[in-house]
Design a protein around this motif. Sequence first.
Motif, PDB file in Angstrom:
ATOM      1  N   VAL A  78       0.923  -1.214  -0.013  1.00  0.00           N
ATOM      2  CA  VAL A  78       0.028  -0.037  -0.041  1.00  0.00           C
ATOM      3  C   VAL A  78       1.021   1.240   0.069  1.00  0.00           C
ATOM      4  O   VAL A  78       1.828   1.314   1.001  1.00  0.00           O
ATOM      5  CB  VAL A  78      -0.885   0.069   1.456  1.00  0.00           C
ATOM      6  N   THR A  79       0.827   1.866  -1.121  1.00  0.00           N
ATOM      7  CA  THR A  79       2.022   3.042  -1.031  1.00  0.00           C
ATOM      8  C   THR A  79       1.448   4.204  -2.154  1.00  0.00           C
ATOM      9  O   THR A  79       0.508   4.153  -2.982  1.00  0.00           O
ATOM     10  CB  THR A  79       3.070   2.665  -1.640  1.00  0.00           C
ATOM     11  N   ALA A  80       1.900   5.514  -1.790  1.00  0.00           N
ATOM     12  CA  ALA A  80       1.613   6.432  -2.877  1.00  0.00           C
ATOM     13  C   ALA A  80       3.019   6.882  -3.589  1.00  0.00           C
ATOM     14  O   ALA A  80       3.249   7.405  -4.565  1.00  0.00           O
ATOM     15  CB  ALA A  80       1.330   7.779  -2.046  1.00  0.00           C
ATOM     16  N   PHE A  81       3.985   5.778  -3.291  1.00  0.00           N
ATOM     17  CA  PHE A  81       5.106   6.033  -3.860  1.00  0.00           C
ATOM     18  C   PHE A  81       5.708   4.804  -5.005  1.00  0.00           C
ATOM     19  O   PHE A  81       6.946   4.806  -5.256  1.00  0.00           O
ATOM     20  CB  PHE A  81       6.424   5.775  -2.895  1.00  0.00           C
ATOM     21  N   HIS A  82       4.679   4.313  -5.492  1.00  0.00           N
ATOM     22  CA  HIS A  82       4.896   3.164  -6.523  1.00  0.00           C
ATOM     23  C   HIS A  82       5.901   3.762  -7.641  1.00  0.00           C
ATOM     24  O   HIS A  82       6.460   2.911  -8.316  1.00  0.00           O
ATOM     25  CB  HIS A  82       3.712   2.456  -6.790  1.00  0.00           C
ATOM     26  N   LYS A  83       5.708   4.794  -7.975  1.00  0.00           N
ATOM     27  CA  LYS A  83       6.456   5.295  -9.117  1.00  0.00           C
ATOM     28  C   LYS A  83       7.829   5.498  -8.819  1.00  0.00           C
ATOM     29  O   LYS A  83       8.899   5.263  -9.650  1.00  0.00           O
ATOM     30  CB  LYS A  83       5.892   6.620  -9.319  1.00  0.00           C
TER      31      LYS A  83
ATOM     32  N   LEU B 178       9.177   2.138  -8.524  1.00  0.00           N
ATOM     33  CA  LEU B 178       9.195   1.412  -9.706  1.00  0.00           C
ATOM     34  C   LEU B 178      10.199   0.472 -10.200  1.00  0.00           C
ATOM     35  O   LEU B 178       9.930  -0.741 -10.320  1.00  0.00           O
ATOM     36  CB  LEU B 178       8.662   2.251 -10.853  1.00  0.00           C
ATOM     37  N   LYS B 179      11.392   1.066 -10.222  1.00  0.00           N
ATOM     38  CA  LYS B 179      12.375   0.051 -10.491  1.00  0.00           C
ATOM     39  C   LYS B 179      12.684  -1.250  -9.576  1.00  0.00           C
ATOM     40  O   LYS B 179      12.817  -2.362  -9.814  1.00  0.00           O
ATOM     41  CB  LYS B 179      13.660   0.612 -10.662  1.00  0.00           C
ATOM     42  N   ASP B 180      12.506  -0.785  -8.321  1.00  0.00           N
ATOM     43  CA  ASP B 180      12.698  -1.912  -7.355  1.00  0.00           C
ATOM     44  C   ASP B 180      11.649  -2.833  -7.094  1.00  0.00           C
ATOM     45  O   ASP B 180      11.741  -4.089  -7.341  1.00  0.00           O
ATOM     46  CB  ASP B 180      12.596  -1.230  -5.992  1.00  0.00           C
ATOM     47  N   LEU B 181      10.367  -2.361  -7.575  1.00  0.00           N
ATOM     48  CA  LEU B 181       9.232  -3.394  -7.454  1.00  0.00           C
ATOM     49  C   LEU B 181       9.299  -4.208  -9.068  1.00  0.00           C
ATOM     50  O   LEU B 181       9.025  -5.230  -8.901  1.00  0.00           O
ATOM     51  CB  LEU B 181       7.803  -2.597  -7.426  1.00  0.00           C
ATOM     52  N   GLN B 182       9.747  -3.347  -9.795  1.00  0.00           N
ATOM     53  CA  GLN B 182       9.969  -4.238 -11.276  1.00  0.00           C
ATOM     54  C   GLN B 182      10.642  -5.437 -11.176  1.00  0.00           C
ATOM     55  O   GLN B 182      10.821  -6.650 -11.673  1.00  0.00           O
ATOM     56  CB  GLN B 182      10.162  -3.230 -12.314  1.00  0.00           C
TER      57      GLN B 182
ATOM     58  N   ASP C 267      -2.913   1.660  -4.348  1.00  0.00           N
ATOM     59  CA  ASP C 267      -2.477   3.072  -4.439  1.00  0.00           C
ATOM     60  C   ASP C 267      -3.082   3.775  -3.161  1.00  0.00           C
ATOM     61  O   ASP C 267      -4.263   4.109  -3.029  1.00  0.00           O
ATOM     62  CB  ASP C 267      -2.727   3.689  -5.769  1.00  0.00           C
ATOM     63  N   LYS C 268      -2.370   4.400  -2.412  1.00  0.00           N
ATOM     64  CA  LYS C 268      -2.830   5.213  -1.121  1.00  0.00           C
ATOM     65  C   LYS C 268      -3.266   6.654  -1.651  1.00  0.00           C
ATOM     66  O   LYS C 268      -2.788   7.157  -2.777  1.00  0.00           O
ATOM     67  CB  LYS C 268      -1.676   5.633  -0.351  1.00  0.00           C
ATOM     68  N   PRO C 269      -4.175   7.237  -1.150  1.00  0.00           N
ATOM     69  CA  PRO C 269      -5.206   6.693  -0.291  1.00  0.00           C
ATOM     70  C   PRO C 269      -6.106   5.641  -0.577  1.00  0.00           C
ATOM     71  O   PRO C 269      -6.853   5.684  -1.661  1.00  0.00           O
ATOM     72  CB  PRO C 269      -5.734   8.181   0.240  1.00  0.00           C
ATOM     73  N   VAL C 270      -6.372   4.712   0.207  1.00  0.00           N
ATOM     74  CA  VAL C 270      -7.337   3.503  -0.049  1.00  0.00           C
ATOM     75  C   VAL C 270      -8.267   3.902   1.045  1.00  0.00           C
ATOM     76  O   VAL C 270      -8.375   3.931   2.074  1.00  0.00           O
ATOM     77  CB  VAL C 270      -6.557   2.304   0.425  1.00  0.00           C
ATOM     78  N   GLY C 271      -9.625   3.484   0.406  1.00  0.00           N
ATOM     79  CA  GLY C 271     -10.551   4.004   1.101  1.00  0.00           C
ATOM     80  C   GLY C 271     -11.272   2.648   1.590  1.00  0.00           C
ATOM     81  O   GLY C 271     -10.905   1.519   1.247  1.00  0.00           O
ATOM     82  N   ASN C 272     -12.478   2.742   2.467  1.00  0.00           N
ATOM     83  CA  ASN C 272     -12.861   1.707   3.275  1.00  0.00           C
ATOM     84  C   ASN C 272     -13.383   0.501   2.250  1.00  0.00           C
ATOM     85  O   ASN C 272     -13.174  -0.851   2.521  1.00  0.00           O
ATOM     86  CB  ASN C 272     -14.334   2.295   4.017  1.00  0.00           C
ATOM     87  N   GLU C 273     -14.049   1.073   1.285  1.00  0.00           N
ATOM     88  CA  GLU C 273     -14.755  -0.095   0.461  1.00  0.00           C
ATOM     89  C   GLU C 273     -13.675  -0.607  -0.449  1.00  0.00           C
ATOM     90  O   GLU C 273     -13.841  -2.057  -0.728  1.00  0.00           O
ATOM     91  CB  GLU C 273     -15.726   0.652  -0.747  1.00  0.00           C
ATOM     92  N   GLN C 274     -12.326  -0.102  -0.661  1.00  0.00           N
ATOM     93  CA  GLN C 274     -11.407  -0.657  -1.416  1.00  0.00           C
ATOM     94  C   GLN C 274     -10.775  -1.869  -0.566  1.00  0.00           C
ATOM     95  O   GLN C 274     -10.452  -2.813  -0.933  1.00  0.00           O
ATOM     96  CB  GLN C 274     -10.478   0.355  -1.915  1.00  0.00           C
ATOM     97  N   ILE C 275     -10.686  -1.359   0.722  1.00  0.00           N
ATOM     98  CA  ILE C 275     -10.028  -2.280   1.607  1.00  0.00           C
ATOM     99  C   ILE C 275     -10.818  -3.525   1.919  1.00  0.00           C
ATOM    100  O   ILE C 275     -10.132  -4.830   1.547  1.00  0.00           O
ATOM    101  CB  ILE C 275      -9.610  -1.843   3.043  1.00  0.00           C
ATOM    102  N   ILE C 276     -12.057  -3.203   1.890  1.00  0.00           N
ATOM    103  CA  ILE C 276     -13.155  -4.477   2.191  1.00  0.00           C
ATOM    104  C   ILE C 276     -13.057  -5.172   0.771  1.00  0.00           C
ATOM    105  O   ILE C 276     -13.079  -6.696   0.827  1.00  0.00           O
ATOM    106  CB  ILE C 276     -14.537  -3.921   2.684  1.00  0.00           C
ATOM    107  N   ALA C 277     -13.172  -4.607  -0.362  1.00  0.00           N
ATOM    108  CA  ALA C 277     -13.079  -5.568  -1.542  1.00  0.00           C
ATOM    109  C   ALA C 277     -11.971  -6.362  -1.618  1.00  0.00           C
ATOM    110  O   ALA C 277     -11.921  -7.515  -2.351  1.00  0.00           O
ATOM    111  CB  ALA C 277     -13.153  -4.256  -2.628  1.00  0.00           C
TER     112      ALA C 277
END
Lengths: 123, 297
Positions: free
Chosen positions: A80-85, A88-92, A105-115
């Motif tokens: 869970v992050t706002a820093f994925h860009k 990116l290289k690390d994650l790839q 992608d942060k911010p994550v809301g209630n519905e998304q967490i439950i989903a």
Amino acid sequence: MAKKILVVDDDSAVRQAFILVLEDAGYQVDTAESGEVGLEKYKNGQYDLIFLDLKMPGIKGTEVLKKIREDNQDVPIYVVTAFHKEFLKDLQAIRKAGISFDLLDKPVGNEQIIAVVEGVFGL
Amino acid sequence: MDNQKSEKQLLFESNRRLQEVAQELSIAKKERERLLDELSVKNVELKDALNKVQKQTVRLMQAAKMAALGVFAGGVAHELNNPLMAVLNYIQFCLKHLDKESQLYKVLQDAEHETKRCAKVIKTVLTFSRLKAEGEEDPVETDCYIIVKRILELLAYRIEANEINVKVDFPDQGLVVTMKPSKIQQATLNIFLNALDAVQVSKDKEIVIAGKYEGDYAVIVIADKGCGIEEKDMEKLFDPFFTTKEAGKSVGMGLPIAKQIIDDHQGELIYESELGVGTKVKILLPLKKGYCAINLK
């Protein structure tokens, strides 16, 4: 028995938000304020799902992810992050090495967490 | 007799000398004129060079300003993201447990809406702050027409629903530029979205999007017959967070982002507008050295 979820994030407000939403939905939630504490809790507990922040003081989320995956290929891990860009290289590189994870992608809301949780547990 | 001869000779000599001097003067005059002409050409060249240096200095200063602003804005946006996520979830938790008919529920719904609006602003600011940092896209030769086609496909529903007449005019051989395609697409989309908004209330809902070669540049022109821009607003167009749209409709980052992208491509973004008549935007993208329309096929 309630499913156990671990939330690793250095921001207490974010941890509190996860606790609020997940406990309300009937899950058992453990939190860790750093990568080090997160790894310690992971070793001592059996978790069904992990939410993991990337940018933390001390051990970075990407390192925590690698260490958990050395031990366990199955537990679903949501980064869970706002820093994925920025990461990116690390994650790839991690994905290329066959280490599995999903991205939120942060911010994550209630519905998304439950989903996410319901999707993982097939509810 | 001898004296008379000598005087005549002297007069002749003097006359010849005078003619020589006159000729020398004429040559000197011509040379002076030539030098003046040369000086005038050099002066024009110098003025051009000075103009270019001044433009480049302004551009560099602007780029440095925007880069600093990007770093600052990015830092603030990152700091706001976590508390914002917490607030959003606290509100949504309360909403879940409140009676839908209560006054509190409606108030919290507004709070949720506004929090999501903040999240949108933060996302846009992060996009702006990342423009320089993102290194994942390499420049490739791309036809600008492909970019325009993608944008029109993306907005097809909105264009049709609002009965907007979009005329497309691109050269048959294409308009190929070395660019970061997703970035140029984002810049062009931001500009086109403004054109769509501008013609919304117009009688003549027409937008022309054209491509052409102009000197060392490939040019994408987006011209609308919309409301136009007030003169006092023209100089603020590229200021972050400047918007003339209704509160909540726009963050005011579309054009600063577009400008930053075009600047990063060493291009230019030119706005011409007349209130009540329309706006014409030219996106100038430099062609590769030695690259011209003739070589395209």
